[in-house]
Design a protein around this motif. Structure first.
Motif, short mmCIF file in Angstrom:
data_model
loop_
_atom_site.label_atom_id
_atom_site.label_comp_id
_atom_site.label_asym_id
_atom_site.label_seq_id
_atom_site.Cartn_x
_atom_site.Cartn_y
_atom_site.Cartn_z
N ILE A 152 0.84 -1.21 0.00
CA ILE A 152 0.00 0.00 0.00
C ILE A 152 0.88 1.25 0.00
O ILE A 152 0.67 2.18 -0.79
CB ILE A 152 -0.94 -0.02 1.22
N MET A 153 1.86 1.26 0.90
CA MET A 153 2.76 2.41 0.97
C MET A 153 3.52 2.59 -0.33
O MET A 153 3.59 3.70 -0.89
CB MET A 153 3.73 2.22 2.13
N TYR A 154 4.06 1.51 -0.87
CA TYR A 154 4.89 1.61 -2.07
C TYR A 154 4.07 2.06 -3.28
O TYR A 154 4.54 2.86 -4.10
CB TYR A 154 5.55 0.26 -2.35
N THR A 155 2.84 1.58 -3.41
CA THR A 155 2.00 1.97 -4.54
C THR A 155 1.71 3.47 -4.51
O THR A 155 1.78 4.15 -5.54
CB THR A 155 0.68 1.18 -4.49
N LEU A 156 1.39 4.01 -3.34
CA LEU A 156 1.11 5.44 -3.22
C LEU A 156 2.35 6.28 -3.50
O LEU A 156 2.27 7.35 -4.11
CB LEU A 156 0.56 5.75 -1.83
N VAL A 157 3.51 5.79 -3.06
CA VAL A 157 4.75 6.53 -3.31
C VAL A 157 5.09 6.55 -4.79
O VAL A 157 5.48 7.59 -5.35
CB VAL A 157 5.89 5.93 -2.47
N VAL A 158 4.94 5.40 -5.46
CA VAL A 158 5.22 5.34 -6.90
C VAL A 158 4.25 6.24 -7.67
O VAL A 158 4.63 6.91 -8.64
CB VAL A 158 5.14 3.88 -7.39
N TYR A 159 3.00 6.27 -7.24
CA TYR A 159 2.02 7.16 -7.88
C TYR A 159 2.46 8.63 -7.77
O TYR A 159 2.38 9.40 -8.72
CB TYR A 159 0.66 6.96 -7.25
N ALA A 160 2.93 9.02 -6.57
CA ALA A 160 3.39 10.40 -6.39
C ALA A 160 4.56 10.73 -7.30
O ALA A 160 4.65 11.83 -7.85
CB ALA A 160 3.77 10.63 -4.92
N VAL A 161 5.47 9.76 -7.48
CA VAL A 161 6.61 9.98 -8.38
C VAL A 161 6.12 10.16 -9.81
O VAL A 161 6.58 11.06 -10.54
CB VAL A 161 7.59 8.79 -8.30
N VAL A 196 2.49 -2.08 -9.79
CA VAL A 196 3.34 -0.91 -10.02
C VAL A 196 3.05 -0.28 -11.38
O VAL A 196 3.02 0.95 -11.53
CB VAL A 196 4.82 -1.31 -9.90
N THR A 197 2.81 -1.12 -12.39
CA THR A 197 2.50 -0.60 -13.73
C THR A 197 1.22 0.21 -13.72
O THR A 197 1.14 1.30 -14.30
CB THR A 197 2.40 -1.75 -14.73
N VAL A 198 0.18 -0.31 -13.06
CA VAL A 198 -1.09 0.43 -12.98
C VAL A 198 -0.89 1.76 -12.26
O VAL A 198 -1.40 2.81 -12.68
CB VAL A 198 -2.16 -0.42 -12.28
N SER A 199 -0.14 1.73 -11.16
CA SER A 199 0.12 2.96 -10.41
C SER A 199 0.89 3.98 -11.25
O SER A 199 0.57 5.17 -11.26
CB SER A 199 0.90 2.64 -9.14
N VAL A 200 1.90 3.51 -11.99
CA VAL A 200 2.70 4.40 -12.83
C VAL A 200 1.84 4.99 -13.95
O VAL A 200 1.89 6.20 -14.22
CB VAL A 200 3.91 3.64 -13.39
N LEU A 201 1.06 4.15 -14.62
CA LEU A 201 0.24 4.64 -15.73
C LEU A 201 -0.81 5.63 -15.24
O LEU A 201 -1.06 6.65 -15.89
CB LEU A 201 -0.43 3.46 -16.44
N PHE A 202 -1.42 5.34 -14.12
CA PHE A 202 -2.43 6.24 -13.58
C PHE A 202 -1.81 7.58 -13.21
O PHE A 202 -2.35 8.66 -13.53
CB PHE A 202 -3.10 5.60 -12.37
N GLY A 203 -0.65 7.55 -12.53
CA GLY A 203 0.02 8.79 -12.17
C GLY A 203 0.48 9.58 -13.38
O GLY A 203 0.36 10.81 -13.43
N HIS A 204 1.01 8.87 -14.40
CA HIS A 204 1.44 9.56 -15.62
C HIS A 204 0.26 10.20 -16.33
O HIS A 204 0.39 11.30 -16.89
CB HIS A 204 2.16 8.57 -16.54
N ASN A 205 -0.88 9.54 -16.33
CA ASN A 205 -2.07 10.11 -16.96
C ASN A 205 -2.51 11.39 -16.23
O ASN A 205 -2.86 12.39 -16.87
CB ASN A 205 -3.20 9.09 -16.94
#
Length: 443
Positions: A152-161, A196-205
């Motif tokens: 949970i923590m890592y997903t939110l941090v990756v999203y912020a990045v 991680v891929t979903v989190s990255v794609l969502f944050g990039h969008n």
């Protein structure tokens, strides 16, 4: 000594390999060491309410609800993770002390508190602390060496990045995250990669949408500035047209009067004084109207002349001035001219004024027919003058008078603004101006 072709080929290949390695290593290097995030976007007032008066002694005036939420979630994850680790350690009869369990719980939660202000620092700390935390928890967590709080923590941090960093940095974070998952627990690599891929794609969008919104806002501001500049240019053009009409008409009358008064006085002091008074009155009228036109340019104190612009109600005054300058003017009004839109009335007045000024300059002493008629939703302005007289040495003493100049350009612009039509040109030995102005509510 020139290198051999084989050696040159090897050097080129080595250079290409080195450049490729540098390009591939750049995302990883920036993600781990040199990369920096974008500045945080200003939050809306709903997310940063003011501190209540009861808490007025606090060193800050507003409360960041997002930061407060991250801190609260960090505490929840730490407490939940520590409780779970203690339960599992007791069940497995682990010899770990309380400090070790607390370290593991902190490793799976603490980076979340940093993601709001320093997203890359939060990810880097998570990238280092997660493996260290699994070293502790692996002693009694055998199936999955970390608690649910870690993902949970890592997903939110990756999203912020992904939201705050450039694309190549986000790609480096994704690559290192996948490699780290494979090293820590190969069996969960696929699941971790997907999350991680979903989190990255969502944050990039989200980042792309914010950048697009920022570009759109900048374009809107640029467009507003361009429109303001265009409006200023149009206002300057309007002032220039008004000044031309005012100056051309009054100066023509004054010049002709100044030439005619001494001849008419013939040494009579009383008639000369009356003529000079009339010239003075015309000069004052010209200055008054120029002040009225220039009143749109505000003074430093913000004051402005709001006197009304002339309209068809002043036609008689205009005709009298032209007659005093030696023109034989016939005025004919047809239809109801009361209640016309201001722009139509002003344009008709200026067209008549410019036509009379042209007749004074180019055909002095001529006979002028001025007709203004309203037919339904159209206002017709017709001004026709004869050839007048010129001295033999005048350049316009033969042929038709020259009426071309800035005045006719101003007429065309006025008519074009209203969506009307204009015809100008010689007629017989004289000159004619015909304008048709539409009468609409928007005029």
């Amino acid at each position: 000594m020139t290198p051999s072709p084989v050696r040159q080929s090897l050097v080129r290949r080595a250079r290409r390999v080195r450049e490729t390695a540098v390009r591939l290593a750049r995302p990883l290097t920036e993600a781990l060491v040199t990369g920096t995030p974008d500045p945080a976007r200003p939050r809306s007032r709903r997310l940063t309410p003011r501190v209540p008066r009861a808490l007025g002694l606090l060193p800050f005036q507003r409360i960041d609800l997002v930061l407060l939420g991250d801190l609260a979630l960090t505490c929840i994850l730490f407490g939940g993770g520590l409780s779970y680790l203690q339960t599992e350690a007791a069940a497995a009869h682990s010899l770990l002390d309380q400090e070790g369990l607390m370290f593991a719980a902190l490793a799976f939660s603490l980076p979340l508190a940093l993601r709001n202000r320093w997203p890359l620092a939060a990810w880097r700390s998570a990238f280092l602390l997660l493996p260290l935390g699994t070293v502790v928890s692996r002693q009694f967590l055998h199936e999955v060496p970390y608690t649910a709080t870690g993902p949970i923590m890592y997903t939110l941090v990756v999203y912020a990045v992904a939201v705050r960093c450039e694309r190549h940095i986000t790609v480096g974070v994704w690559i290192l995250s996948v490699l780290s998952a494979w090293v820590i627990h190969p069996a969960s690599t696929v699941l971790v990669t997907g999350v991680v891929t979903v989190s990255v794609l969502f944050g990039h969008n989200v980042r792309a949408r914010r950048l697009a919104a920022g570009l759109l806002a900048r374009e809107e501001r640029r467009s507003e500035r361009a429109q303001a500049a265009q409006a200023a240019l149009e206002e300057r053009a309007r002032i220039a047209r008004e000044l031309h009409d005012v100056v051309a008409h009054h100066m023509s009358v004054i010049a002709i009067q100044a030439e005619a008064v001494p001849l008419q006085a013939a040494g009579d002091a009383r008639r000369l004084e009356e003529g000079l008074k009339e010239i003075r009155a015309l000069s004052l009228a010209a200055m008054t109207e120029m002040r009225r036109v220039l009143g749109v340019l505000r003074e430093e104190d913000g004051s402005t002349d709001t006197a009304p612009q002339p309209g068809l109600g002043r036609l008689e005054e205009l005709v009298d001035t032209a007659r005093s300058a030696g023109l034989d003017v016939t005025l004919k009004l047809v239809g109801d001219l009361i209640g016309l839109p201001t722009a139509v009335s002003l344009s008709a007045y200026r067209i008549a004024q410019e036509s009379l000024s042209n007749a004074m300059r180019h055909a002095p002493g001529s006979t002028v027919s001025l007709k203004i008629a309203r037919y339904g939703a159209e206002l017709h302005v017709q001004v026709t003058n004869s050839a007048g007289y010129r001295s033999p040495e005048s350049p316009e003493s033969s042929g038709q008078p020259r009426h071309m100049g800035h005045g006719l350009i101003g007429m065309r612009e006025r008519v074009a603004v209203l969506g009307g039509r204009l015809w100008v040109g010689p007629t017989g030995t004289g000159f004619a101006v015909t304008a048709i102005l539409p009468i609409t509510e928007d005029s």
